[in-house]
Write an enzyme that holds these catalytic residues in place. Structure first.
Site, PDB file in Angstrom:
ATOM      1  N   GLY A  97       6.772  -5.452  -2.771  1.00 58.53           N
ATOM      2  CA  GLY A  97       6.420  -6.570  -3.643  1.00 58.53           C
ATOM      3  C   GLY A  97       4.953  -6.491  -4.028  1.00 58.53           C
ATOM      4  O   GLY A  97       4.456  -7.272  -4.841  1.00 58.53           O
ATOM      5  N   THR A  98       4.286  -5.514  -3.439  1.00 58.08           N
ATOM      6  CA  THR A  98       2.849  -5.343  -3.593  1.00 58.08           C
ATOM      7  C   THR A  98       2.459  -4.728  -4.933  1.00 58.08           C
ATOM      8  O   THR A  98       1.417  -5.052  -5.486  1.00 58.08           O
ATOM      9  CB  THR A  98       2.354  -4.414  -2.489  1.00 58.08           C
ATOM     10  OG1 THR A  98       3.355  -3.392  -2.321  1.00 58.08           O
ATOM     11  CG2 THR A  98       2.183  -5.146  -1.185  1.00 58.08           C
ATOM     12  N   ARG A 152     -12.764  -0.070  -5.135  1.00 61.47           N
ATOM     13  CA  ARG A 152     -12.269   0.003  -6.507  1.00 61.47           C
ATOM     14  C   ARG A 152     -10.893  -0.664  -6.584  1.00 61.47           C
ATOM     15  O   ARG A 152     -10.007  -0.355  -5.790  1.00 61.47           O
ATOM     16  CB  ARG A 152     -12.142   1.462  -6.906  1.00 61.47           C
ATOM     17  CG  ARG A 152     -11.703   1.660  -8.325  1.00 61.47           C
ATOM     18  CD  ARG A 152     -12.028   3.087  -8.692  1.00 61.47           C
ATOM     19  NE  ARG A 152     -11.659   3.396 -10.033  1.00 61.47           N
ATOM     20  CZ  ARG A 152     -11.421   4.643 -10.427  1.00 61.47           C
ATOM     21  NH1 ARG A 152     -11.510   5.635  -9.556  1.00 61.47           N
ATOM     22  NH2 ARG A 152     -11.121   4.889 -11.669  1.00 61.47           N
ATOM     23  N   ILE A 153     -10.749  -1.560  -7.527  1.00 64.39           N
ATOM     24  CA  ILE A 153      -9.477  -2.271  -7.684  1.00 64.39           C
ATOM     25  C   ILE A 153      -8.581  -1.441  -8.610  1.00 64.39           C
ATOM     26  O   ILE A 153      -8.982  -1.054  -9.708  1.00 64.39           O
ATOM     27  CB  ILE A 153      -9.729  -3.684  -8.243  1.00 64.39           C
ATOM     28  CG1 ILE A 153     -10.550  -4.496  -7.241  1.00 64.39           C
ATOM     29  CG2 ILE A 153      -8.413  -4.388  -8.571  1.00 64.39           C
ATOM     30  CD1 ILE A 153      -9.965  -4.607  -5.841  1.00 64.39           C
ATOM     31  N   GLU A 168      -4.108  -8.033   2.625  1.00 58.96           N
ATOM     32  CA  GLU A 168      -4.164  -9.096   3.623  1.00 58.96           C
ATOM     33  C   GLU A 168      -5.441  -9.921   3.588  1.00 58.96           C
ATOM     34  O   GLU A 168      -5.481 -11.044   4.084  1.00 58.96           O
ATOM     35  CB  GLU A 168      -4.019  -8.494   5.037  1.00 58.96           C
ATOM     36  CG  GLU A 168      -2.664  -7.895   5.314  1.00 58.96           C
ATOM     37  CD  GLU A 168      -2.711  -6.943   6.497  1.00 58.96           C
ATOM     38  OE1 GLU A 168      -3.274  -5.838   6.348  1.00 58.96           O
ATOM     39  OE2 GLU A 168      -2.207  -7.301   7.568  1.00 58.96           O
ATOM     40  N   ALA A 203      -2.130   1.601  -0.317  1.00 66.59           N
ATOM     41  CA  ALA A 203      -2.739   1.955  -1.609  1.00 66.59           C
ATOM     42  C   ALA A 203      -3.786   3.055  -1.405  1.00 66.59           C
ATOM     43  O   ALA A 203      -3.814   4.042  -2.150  1.00 66.59           O
ATOM     44  CB  ALA A 203      -3.359   0.726  -2.266  1.00 66.59           C
TER      45      ALA A 203
HETATM   46  N1  MCN Z   1      -4.357  -3.041  -4.792  1.00 60.37           N
HETATM   47  C1  MCN Z   1      -5.236  -2.843  -5.835  1.00 60.37           C
HETATM   48  N2  MCN Z   1      -6.457  -2.282  -5.590  1.00 60.37           N
HETATM   49  C2  MCN Z   1      -6.832  -1.909  -4.355  1.00 60.37           C
HETATM   50  C3  MCN Z   1      -5.935  -2.075  -3.279  1.00 60.37           C
HETATM   51  C4  MCN Z   1      -4.686  -2.636  -3.530  1.00 60.37           C
HETATM   52  O1  MCN Z   1      -4.920  -3.174  -6.966  1.00 60.37           O
HETATM   53  N3  MCN Z   1      -8.038  -1.405  -4.139  1.00 60.37           N
HETATM   54  C5  MCN Z   1      -3.080  -3.753  -5.005  1.00 60.37           C
HETATM   55  C6  MCN Z   1      -1.927  -2.843  -5.392  1.00 60.37           C
HETATM   56  O2  MCN Z   1      -1.050  -3.534  -6.240  1.00 60.37           O
HETATM   57  C7  MCN Z   1      -1.267  -2.571  -4.054  1.00 60.37           C
HETATM   58  C8  MCN Z   1      -1.453  -3.887  -3.330  1.00 60.37           C
HETATM   59  O3  MCN Z   1      -2.696  -4.388  -3.814  1.00 60.37           O
HETATM   60  O4  MCN Z   1       0.101  -2.258  -4.196  1.00 60.37           O
HETATM   61  C9  MCN Z   1      -1.498  -3.798  -1.800  1.00 60.37           C
HETATM   62  O5  MCN Z   1      -2.219  -2.679  -1.405  1.00 60.37           O
HETATM   63  P1  MCN Z   1      -2.790  -2.469   0.068  1.00 60.37           P
HETATM   64  O6  MCN Z   1      -3.909  -3.392   0.304  1.00 60.37           O
HETATM   65  O7  MCN Z   1      -3.013  -1.021   0.275  1.00 60.37           O
HETATM   66  O8  MCN Z   1      -1.605  -2.956   1.043  1.00 60.37           O
HETATM   67  P2  MCN Z   1      -0.224  -2.224   1.361  1.00 60.37           P
HETATM   68  O9  MCN Z   1       0.289  -1.545   0.163  1.00 60.37           O
HETATM   69  O10 MCN Z   1      -0.329  -1.464   2.643  1.00 60.37           O
HETATM   70  O11 MCN Z   1       0.724  -3.497   1.543  1.00 60.37           O
HETATM   71  C10 MCN Z   1       0.827  -4.186   2.754  1.00 60.37           C
HETATM   72  C11 MCN Z   1       0.067  -5.495   2.735  1.00 60.37           C
HETATM   73  C12 MCN Z   1       0.310  -6.191   3.989  1.00 60.37           C
HETATM   74  S1  MCN Z   1      -0.222  -5.430   5.382  1.00 60.37           S
HETATM   75  C13 MCN Z   1       1.027  -7.356   4.031  1.00 60.37           C
HETATM   76  S2  MCN Z   1       1.269  -8.159   5.501  1.00 60.37           S
HETATM   77  C14 MCN Z   1       1.532  -7.924   2.807  1.00 60.37           C
HETATM   78  C15 MCN Z   1       0.764  -7.514   1.619  1.00 60.37           C
HETATM   79  O12 MCN Z   1       0.459  -6.247   1.579  1.00 60.37           O
HETATM   80  N4  MCN Z   1       2.825  -8.225   2.650  1.00 60.37           N
HETATM   81  C16 MCN Z   1       3.285  -8.506   1.380  1.00 60.37           C
HETATM   82  N5  MCN Z   1       1.119  -8.066   0.462  1.00 60.37           N
HETATM   83  C17 MCN Z   1       2.401  -8.459   0.251  1.00 60.37           C
HETATM   84  N6  MCN Z   1       2.843  -8.777  -0.979  1.00 60.37           N
HETATM   85  C18 MCN Z   1       4.153  -9.076  -1.158  1.00 60.37           C
HETATM   86  N7  MCN Z   1       4.573  -9.388  -2.410  1.00 60.37           N
HETATM   87  N8  MCN Z   1       5.047  -9.060  -0.137  1.00 60.37           N
HETATM   88  C19 MCN Z   1       4.648  -8.786   1.121  1.00 60.37           C
HETATM   89  O13 MCN Z   1       5.524  -8.752   2.101  1.00 60.37           O
HETATM   90 MO1  MOS Z   2       0.970  -6.348   7.207  1.00 66.12          MO
HETATM   91  S1  MOS Z   2       1.136  -7.784   8.658  1.00 66.12           S
HETATM   92  O1  MOS Z   2       0.191  -5.162   8.256  1.00 66.12           O
HETATM   93  O2  MOS Z   2       2.575  -5.803   7.074  1.00 66.12           O
END
Ligand code: MCN
Ligand code: MOS
Length: 713
Positions: free
Chosen positions: A470-471, A605-606, A680, A513
């Protein structure tokens, strides 16, 4: 989106990374065409329902399945009496596997699975599950975080830290702070109910599972069934959220695979909402003690931080409450200790910001109290103790714009309008409070691989076993590939969510990411090098032209995230944030409303401004829930008493105010494409910001969450 010629012409300005691009999988989801595990179906599929323990501790004396076995549509009933013995999963797993609950007759928590019924339809399975009768030899369960009979595990993660001499510094400090904090257990509650479909093809197992960590599920299943990992395929193309609940191989998944093998047909299970409470983890209840020593001028001289979380009897949970404390501020004397109390409860598990969100509430509340005591502005106090370098190693940060977070946040929020005197600000008869919290959030990058191909039609295809929970992983992967290959995003196809693809880490620890960025950057560089060789100095050719000239259909390259060469001389930076809350409190009714929140994030960087913003916004909403509403209640028998969305309160639209989210900072110089994690961070400082605002409005300090109306009256 402008069309860009399909050629690697570096003179063309081609920026796709960072754009607020819509989700590439959005149309599929809106049309209902994205298949979640619960949507998967096979022609001869069967359906399973769980039988769960109604006591929290003891042994099964007798289990009677005779009525269930002859109920309409029932194919089999599996209990510890007829379950096959399974192998043990590897011990070194970071997210340990749950104990196989049909291993023996022991009951370790209320709701433990004691049987699984398989039938032709879901209704038949459910009806038959109710016909299984279980008699228990019940023992008195060990419950309650303060229970003196509970076994305590000290330093369970090996992360306890110590620098300087805390005892001496506390003894010599001008002011000493010493308080305890409590946070209730909470439940993750993703919208999508977790589901598993397991099917065996000879000795090969294919599992569609609601998981954030397909590789972990594969490893655990392979170990349980004594198979090489390649014989197990775990698929999760889409997930209806997890928030950490998907970071373990849960018993229902294992049971579904066991059932499918025993009956030789595909088996599907979909958990009910109450089962989501007792079968897929929860944020553990926690207690903390914080001691601070400071000079009268506001210099921190000592931090002592103790954290205790609850855990199940048979499995631990990585809940690093105090882990981040040592690096948060420039303080010479710091000691941190974690402990876990073993209880007869369903295993706690990660929930957004696990450990850090609890630790931050305590430390950032404590700093607010110190600021108040010393009559120093809360932001000023944090700046006085700003960690310019990593306080433990002394190494420079790979990227830290926390100062900008404070500055931009204060400006947007209007912090200067804050009258520091407690209870001094009003709006009509409402008490108004301003509060803030500082955040540093460790995110976890791990090895990751990807394969990138370009075909003669000029389309690129990225493959990796990563997940999109969903991320937005599909979308950011599309953007990264499009930018690095300089092609239109519509020419990019992304395949993820399948363990047969190149290995990727979990979607968890906000690290996917950044991990995937490393793999994609490397794969793209390798692929471009191959194209350069084939191009042989010619210009003006598209990828397709080059392939055609060489009679090739496609060119591929592998990529992997490799450690940065500077690793030893730079401290990998956490993501940083400053969070500001304004609360309005009706002194007659005890009604608390969060009027607005400003969150400023240094996420490096976003990758996608829209998705990253949605990540932070969603996390702030969860933080408001944690602070004001959410509490998983265990009754005296160890049963979760409020396991429905009617009884367990989560924030609704009317609870959520205007949420302002801003990104600051530079690309992280340590990481591929400069990415830090943002999934997070938005939840971490919410509780402290709100609790600090409540104190500012009312003079009442809340060190226990949630903060409810009855307490405010
Ligand atoms: N992103 C970005 N630029 C960055 C980093 C990230 O634009 N510099 C955006 C991207 O769209 C990326 C998203 O943020 O897909 C999340 O990236 P990241 O921070 O790397 O996290 P993860 O992909 O490892 O996702 C897990 C994280 C965690 S740990 C939890 S808990 C959580 C979260 O993401 N659970 C979610 N966000 C959630 N969002 C949804 N919709 N559902 C969950 O269960
Ligand atoms: Mo997030 S609690 O590390 O899925």
């Amino acid at each position: 989106m402008t069309d860009v010629a399909l050629q690697p012409d570096t003179s063309v300005e081609h920026k796709v990374i960072g754009r607020p691009m819509d989700r590439v999988d959005g149309p599929l989801k809106v049309r209902g065409a994205a298949t979640y595990a619960s949507d998967v179906t096979y022609p001869d599929m069967t359906h399973a329902a769980l039988v769960q323990s109604t006591v929290a501790a003891g042994r099964i004396r007798r289990i009677d399945t005779s009525r269930a076995k002859v109920a309409p549509g029932v194919i089999t009933v599996i209990t510890h009496e007829n379950s096959p013995a399974l192998g043990s999963p590897p011990a070194e797993l970071f997210f340990p596997s749950a104990r196989y609950p049909l291993e023996d007759d022991r009951i370790l928590h209320h709701g433990q699975h004691v049987g699984i019924v398989v039938a032709e339809s879901p209704a038949q399975a459910l009806a038959a599950a109710r016909l299984v009768t279980v008699e228990y030899d019940e023992t008195s369960p060990v419950l309650g975080i303060e229970n003196p009979d509970a076994a305590i595990v000290r330093n369970p993660f090996g992360f306890d830290q110590s620098r300087g001499d805390v005892a001496a510094a506390l003894a010599a400090a001008d002011v000493v702070y010493d308080q305890t904090f409590h946070i209730a257990a909470e439940s993750n509650n993703p919208m999508g109910l977790f589901a598993t479909v397991a099917v065996w093809d000879g000795d090969r197992l294919v599992v569609q599972d609601a998981t954030q960590f397909p590789r972990l599920v594969r490893r655990v299943l392979a170990a349980h069934f004594g198979l090489p990992e390649e014989k197990v395929r775990v698929l999760v193309p889409y997930l209806g959220g997890g928030f950490g609940a998907g970071l373990r191989a849960w018993p229902h998944t294992i049971l579904t695979a066991v059932a499918a093998r025993m009956i030789g047909r595909p088996v599907k299970i979909v958990l009910s909402r109450p089962q989501m409470f007792n079968s897929t983890g929860h944020r553990p209840e926690t207690r903390q003690r914080v001691r601070l020593g400071a000079t009268r001028a506001g210099q921190l001289v000592a931090i002592d931080h103790e954290g205790t979380s609850t855990r199940g009897i048979a499995e631990y949970n990585p809940e690093f409450i105090t882990f981040g404390t040592g690096a948060a501020y420039a303080c010479p004397n710091v000691a941190t200790r974690d402990a876990q109390v073993k209880l007869n409860i369903p295993s706690p598990n990660a929930m957004r910001g696990p450990g850090a969100v609890e630790g931050n509430f305590a430390i950032e509340s404590a700093l607010d109290e110190l600021a108040d005591q010393l009559q120093i502005d809360p932001i000023e106090l944090r700046l006085l103790n700003y960690a310019e370098v990593h306080p433990q190693s002394g190494l420079p940060w790979s990227g830290k714009a926390l100062r900008d977070c404070y500055r931009v946040g204060a400006e947007r929020f209007g912090w200067a309008r804050r009258d520091a005197r407690v209870g001094s600000m009003r709006k009509g008869h409402l008490l108004v409070g301003y509060g803030m919290a500082s955040v540093a959030y460790e995110w976890y990058v791990t090895p990751c691989q990807a394969k990138l191909s370009v075909g003669r039609d000029g389309r690129a295809h990225l493959r990796s076993a990563a997940t999109d929970i969903g991320t937005g992983t599909y979308t950011i992967a599309t953007q990264m590939v499009a930018e690095l290959l300089r092609i239109d995003p519509r020419q990019v196809q992304v395949s993820i969510g399948d363990t047969d693809l190149p290995p990727s880490p979990q979607s968890g620890g906000s690290g996917l990411a950044a991990s995937l960025a490393g793999a994609i950057e490397n794969a793209a560089a390798n692929l471009l090098r191959k194209f350069d060789e084939l191009r042989g100095g010619r210009t003006g050719e598209s990828y397709g032209d080059i392939l055609a000239r060489h009679g090739l259909d496609e060119l591929s390259a592998d990529g992997e995230k490799t450690p940065h060469p500077e690793q030893a001389s730079v401290a990998p930076s956490p993501a940083f944030a400053a969070q500001f809350a304004e609360v309005h409190i009706d002194p007659d009714l005890g009604l608390l409303r969060v009027a607005r929140m400003v969150t400023v994030v240094d996420g490096g960087r976003i990758l996608n401004d829209k998705l990253a913003r949605s990540q932070v916004t969603g996390a702030v909403v969860m933080g408001i829930g944690m602070t004001l509403l959410e509490e998983t209640t265990f009754d005296a028998t160890g049963r979760i008493a409020n396991a429905t969305l009617g009884d367990y309160l989560v924030p609704v639209n009317a609870d959520i105010p205007d949420l302002d989210v801003v990104f600051v900072g530079e690309p992280d110089r340590f990481n591929a494409l400069g990415v830090k994690g943002v999934g997070e961070i938005g939840i971490i400082g919410v509780a402290a910001a709100i609790a600090n605002a409540v104190y500012h409005a009312t003079g009442r300090r809340f060190r226990s969450l949630p903060i409810t109306i009855d307490q405010l009256l």
